[in-house]
Design an enzyme around this catalytic site. Sequence first.
Site, PDB file in Angstrom:
ATOM      1  N   ALA A   1     -11.956   5.398   0.148  1.00 38.58           N
ATOM      2  CA  ALA A   1     -13.475   5.803   0.195  1.00 38.58           C
ATOM      3  C   ALA A   1     -13.316   6.739  -1.119  1.00 38.58           C
ATOM      4  CB  ALA A   1     -14.099   6.421   1.390  1.00 38.58           C
TER       5      ALA A   1
ATOM      6  N   TYR B   1     -14.576  12.244   8.968  1.00 39.52           N
ATOM      7  CA  TYR B   1     -14.041  10.899   8.618  1.00 39.52           C
ATOM      8  C   TYR B   1     -14.902  10.161   7.883  1.00 39.52           C
ATOM      9  CZ  TYR B   1     -10.287   7.304   8.825  1.00 39.52           C
ATOM     10  OH  TYR B   1      -9.010   6.409   8.467  1.00 39.52           O
TER      11      TYR B   1
ATOM     12  N   LYS C   1     -13.024   1.426   9.070  1.00 38.24           N
ATOM     13  CA  LYS C   1     -11.811   1.091  10.205  1.00 38.24           C
ATOM     14  C   LYS C   1     -12.436   0.381  11.288  1.00 38.24           C
ATOM     15  CE  LYS C   1      -8.313   3.267   8.032  1.00 38.24           C
ATOM     16  NZ  LYS C   1      -7.074   2.420   7.643  1.00 38.24           N
TER      17      LYS C   1
ATOM     18  N   GLY D   1       0.794  -1.205   0.096  1.00 32.26           N
ATOM     19  CA  GLY D   1       0.133  -0.021  -0.024  1.00 32.26           C
ATOM     20  C   GLY D   1       0.811   1.344  -0.015  1.00 32.26           C
TER      21      GLY D   1
END
Length: 278
Positions: free
Chosen positions: A101, A178, A185, A11
Amino acid sequence: MLAGKRCLVVGLANHRSLAWGCAQAWRAAGAQVLVSSLPRFQPSIAKLLASSWPEAKAQGPEQYSLACDVMDPESVKAMMARVSERFDGELDVLLHAVAYASAPAMNGPFIGTTAEDFTQAHLVSSHSLITLAREALPLLTDPERDSEPTPSAIRARKRNSSILTLSYLGAQRAILPYKVMGPAKASLEATVRLLAAELGPPPNQVRVNAVGPGPIHTLSARGIPGFGEMCKEAAARAPLRRNADLEDVGGAAVFLASDAAKAITGQVLYVDGGLNVM
């Protein structure tokens, strides 16, 4: 502290990535490190490695950088095959540093999140950990080991394999900016606990933990509305009156990957100046 350890970072996006902080810290602690990124990031990652790691410059960054799209099972399998080839069939530490997202989901009100955006955030940010763990498991474990070893044999085990991921306080609290990444998460942290419970017993004995940094300026953070204000507020509220940085996150990752943490699994280690207790 990590001499002889073989580590894979999945990542990596750029030099500001939390993944880069972990990779750098692991190398400084004596580990061998391979990094993986999305195919579109490969040219920039090659330049980063060539300018930062002498061995990558000498041998070619392609020896240390792998392309992988975690949403493509065949891409994950191909990456693990190359890792196995580079590390002679063994891997000690896997870092999952993957999250995503959509822009609409991050910029609109949370109540307007579509099923598609909600699902995508969970698949990329949480389920990808399951995919990586499954494909890496043969490299993280010793297939010759007895499925029911004695307690003394367990304590004498030389390998201390572990999987790490990156979470955030938004998994536990309602941090409005968020948005959909909070539930994603939360799903990731639940996945950490389930994987820890399933992979901990013999014959696997693989540890699974998460590092929970406070707000840090990364490429992903740019997608959070009002992130600059989040950082200021976090630093003002944290007991240490500062936010964590890449070095702090890397230090925590070194500890969790080391033998000093060989009895720690299923945990989220917050690295946020104490913000999580306020």
